[in-house]
Write a protein that holds these residues in place. Structure first.
Motif, PDB file in Angstrom:
ATOM      1  N   PHE A  43      28.862  27.199  17.670  1.00 41.11           N
ATOM      2  CA  PHE A  43      28.072  26.683  16.545  1.00 41.11           C
ATOM      3  C   PHE A  43      27.658  27.784  15.560  1.00 41.11           C
ATOM      4  N   PHE A  44      28.092  29.020  15.796  1.00 40.18           N
ATOM      5  CA  PHE A  44      27.909  30.070  14.776  1.00 40.18           C
ATOM      6  C   PHE A  44      28.764  29.787  13.535  1.00 40.18           C
ATOM      7  N   TYR A  45      29.923  29.138  13.764  1.00 39.75           N
ATOM      8  CA  TYR A  45      30.981  29.224  12.756  1.00 39.75           C
ATOM      9  C   TYR A  45      31.087  28.015  11.834  1.00 39.75           C
ATOM     10  N   ASP A  46      30.069  27.826  10.981  1.00 35.40           N
ATOM     11  CA  ASP A  46      30.282  26.976   9.804  1.00 35.40           C
ATOM     12  C   ASP A  46      30.785  27.913   8.700  1.00 35.40           C
ATOM     13  N   ALA A 220      21.157  37.491  10.592  1.00 35.17           N
ATOM     14  CA  ALA A 220      21.392  36.320   9.728  1.00 35.17           C
ATOM     15  C   ALA A 220      22.448  35.407  10.344  1.00 35.17           C
ATOM     16  N   PHE A 221      23.483  36.021  10.948  1.00 33.93           N
ATOM     17  CA  PHE A 221      24.560  35.272  11.622  1.00 33.93           C
ATOM     18  C   PHE A 221      23.980  34.460  12.789  1.00 33.93           C
ATOM     19  N   ASN A 222      23.112  35.091  13.562  1.00 39.43           N
ATOM     20  CA  ASN A 222      22.504  34.423  14.716  1.00 39.43           C
ATOM     21  C   ASN A 222      21.625  33.253  14.250  1.00 39.43           C
ATOM     22  N   LYS A 223      20.773  33.512  13.253  1.00 42.74           N
ATOM     23  CA  LYS A 223      19.836  32.470  12.795  1.00 42.74           C
ATOM     24  C   LYS A 223      20.544  31.343  12.053  1.00 42.74           C
ATOM     25  N   ASN A 224      21.661  31.664  11.393  1.00 46.29           N
ATOM     26  CA  ASN A 224      22.385  30.630  10.649  1.00 46.29           C
ATOM     27  C   ASN A 224      22.830  29.483  11.562  1.00 46.29           C
ATOM     28  N   LEU A 226      21.093  27.925  13.563  1.00 44.62           N
ATOM     29  CA  LEU A 226      20.055  26.881  13.566  1.00 44.62           C
ATOM     30  C   LEU A 226      20.245  25.933  12.382  1.00 44.62           C
ATOM     31  N   THR A 227      20.601  26.504  11.232  1.00 47.54           N
ATOM     32  CA  THR A 227      20.830  25.674  10.043  1.00 47.54           C
ATOM     33  C   THR A 227      22.057  24.797  10.252  1.00 47.54           C
ATOM     34  N   HIS A 228      23.072  25.368  10.908  1.00 46.22           N
ATOM     35  CA  HIS A 228      24.280  24.599  11.219  1.00 46.22           C
ATOM     36  C   HIS A 228      23.924  23.435  12.156  1.00 46.22           C
ATOM     37  N   VAL A 229      23.143  23.742  13.182  1.00 46.77           N
ATOM     38  CA  VAL A 229      22.730  22.699  14.138  1.00 46.77           C
ATOM     39  C   VAL A 229      21.891  21.625  13.429  1.00 46.77           C
ATOM     40  N   LEU A 232      24.340  19.332  11.837  1.00 58.09           N
ATOM     41  CA  LEU A 232      25.151  18.543  12.773  1.00 58.09           C
ATOM     42  C   LEU A 232      24.335  17.507  13.524  1.00 58.09           C
ATOM     43  N   ALA A 233      23.073  17.839  13.801  1.00 57.07           N
ATOM     44  CA  ALA A 233      22.307  16.994  14.730  1.00 57.07           C
ATOM     45  C   ALA A 233      20.959  16.577  14.142  1.00 57.07           C
ATOM     46  N   ASP A 234      20.897  16.575  12.831  1.00 55.75           N
ATOM     47  CA  ASP A 234      19.690  16.107  12.150  1.00 55.75           C
ATOM     48  C   ASP A 234      18.445  16.809  12.719  1.00 55.75           C
ATOM     49  N   GLY A 235      18.459  18.136  12.658  1.00 58.43           N
ATOM     50  CA  GLY A 235      17.362  18.929  13.225  1.00 58.43           C
ATOM     51  C   GLY A 235      16.455  19.489  12.146  1.00 58.43           C
ATOM     52  N   ASP A 236      15.314  20.045  12.590  1.00 58.23           N
ATOM     53  CA  ASP A 236      14.425  20.685  11.608  1.00 58.23           C
ATOM     54  C   ASP A 236      14.041  22.107  12.041  1.00 58.23           C
ATOM     55  N   PHE A 237      14.991  22.805  12.663  1.00 56.52           N
ATOM     56  CA  PHE A 237      14.769  24.217  12.992  1.00 56.52           C
ATOM     57  C   PHE A 237      14.473  24.991  11.704  1.00 56.52           C
ATOM     58  N   ALA A 238      13.523  25.921  11.759  1.00 58.31           N
ATOM     59  CA  ALA A 238      13.271  26.825  10.619  1.00 58.31           C
ATOM     60  C   ALA A 238      13.746  28.214  11.051  1.00 58.31           C
ATOM     61  N   GLU A 239      14.690  28.783  10.302  1.00 59.21           N
ATOM     62  CA  GLU A 239      15.236  30.099  10.699  1.00 59.21           C
ATOM     63  C   GLU A 239      14.119  31.139  10.831  1.00 59.21           C
TER      64      GLU A 239
END
Ligand code: AVI
Length: 335
Positions: A43-46, A220-224, A226-229, A232-239
């Motif tokens: 899930f890193f790779y959008d 930034a790669f690691n935190k991104n 969360l935005t990808h997730v 994909l899964a209608d989440g509200d993670f804040a980086e």
């Protein structure tokens, strides 16, 4: 299925392959429910994640990419002498055409098959390659090389050489890495081989710096992810509710990457609520490092005979050449 037939101006054949299966929300939720929580590194790779990864490979601290390129460039003729020429060259997870470009002149393959999940990226790389090597028969196959692989029909009947650079084998758990190598042993078939890049264990200061670069690109790669997730899964993670944590776990000979919650908070993903405590981590990646001996043992267990290793002068990184053992249990060719 072929999209473009070979013609006089292009030797690129594009095989769209089956539609990739969509990553399931359930898979993400299952990882988040575990203790410790985890999100799979795929899930890193959008698009942004792939761009950030490309930037990582050019960072001064991230030695693997440039070191492997140096090895391939310096030893390409010796590599060709060991592998033999006119092979059917197969590159799973091909991505960009950069490293294979270093080898094609020396290896003179009968044809080249690039496999990657990202179709447009693959097509662009194939076109660059056929422009650079107009005589090369090049097949671009869209597919997930981590799943079951089905090669296109009508490929030249030549001994096969699989090329897997970048030390991506280190991102699999050792048991999964062995299963993966076993599948490739069958794909390589009788007389076939595998040329593979593997990162070595080394001074932890060098490793820790490579995954904690000063510019913060790896963070930034690691935190991104969360935005990808979220997408994909209608989440509200804040980086910015997480810190990037990466360290070398010496006893397990692996870099671990985590996202560490900065404070107590709740997150909604796929309709489910997750309570994260301050300091709690989500495990996002392992990157295993193998000595030459450890990797040769892993490969032997998967039915490969270790033939040769080429390394850089500082002993940071290895490129191994392995031959499929025709007498290994279950050895048969995958088509
Ligand atoms: C893709 N893979 C080999 C990289 C590695 O070094 O394990 C992924 C990576 N993660 C952080 N930086 C690079």
């Amino acid at each position: 299925m072929r999209l473009f037939e070979k013609n006089s101006t292009s030797r690129l054949v594009f095989h769209p392959g089956p539609a990739p299966s969509a990553p399931t929300v359930e898979e993400i939720l299952a990882g988040l429910r575990e203790q410790p929580r985890r999100i799979h590194p795929k899930f890193f790779y959008d698009t942004r994640g792939s761009q950030l990864f490309d930037r990582i490979t050019a960072l001064p601290e991230y030695y693997p990419t440039r070191t492997e390129k140096e090895i391939l460039h310096r030893y390409r003729h010796m590599i060709a002498a060991h592998t033999g020429g006119a092979r059917l060259l197969i590159e799973p997870g091909a991505g960009s055409s950069e490293k294979i470009g270093l080898l094609i002149d020396a290896l003179r393959p009968s044809a080249y098959v690039a496999i990657d999940i990202a179709g447009e990226h693959l097509r662009a790389a194939g076109e660059r390659l056929t422009q650079r090597f107009p005589d090369l028969e090049c097949h671009a196959l869209v597919g997930d090389h981590c799943g079951a692989l089905q090669l296109p029909r009508n490929l030249p009947q030549a001994e096969r050489l699989i090329f897997y650079p970048g030390s991506s084998i280190g991102n699999f758990e050792p048991r999964a890495a062995a299963a993966f190598l076993q599948q490739w042993r069958r794909l390589a078939g009788p007389g076939g081989g595998l040329l593979i890049g593997v990162d070595r264990p080394k001074d932890s200061a060098v490793l820790n710096a490579a995954y904690n670069d000063a510019e913060g690109v790896t963070a930034a790669f690691n935190k991104n992810m969360l935005t990808h997730v979220n997408r994909l899964a209608d989440g509200d993670f804040a980086e910015d509710a997480f810190d990037h944590v990466a360290f070398y776990n010496e006893p397990r000979q692996r870099i671990e990457m985590h996202l560490q919650s900065r404070f107590d908070h709740t997150v909604r993903v796929g309709g489910e609520t997750f309570r994260l405590r301050a300091g709690e981590r989500i495990h996002t990646e392992n990157s295993y490092k193998y000595s030459s001996q450890a990797f040769a043992m892993l490969a032997a267990g998967a039915g490969f005979r270790h033939r040769r290793t080429w390394s850089d002068s500082q002993g940071l990184f290895d490129v191994h050449y392995l031959e499929a053992d025709p007498f290994a249990p279950g050895a048969r060719t995958l088509h």
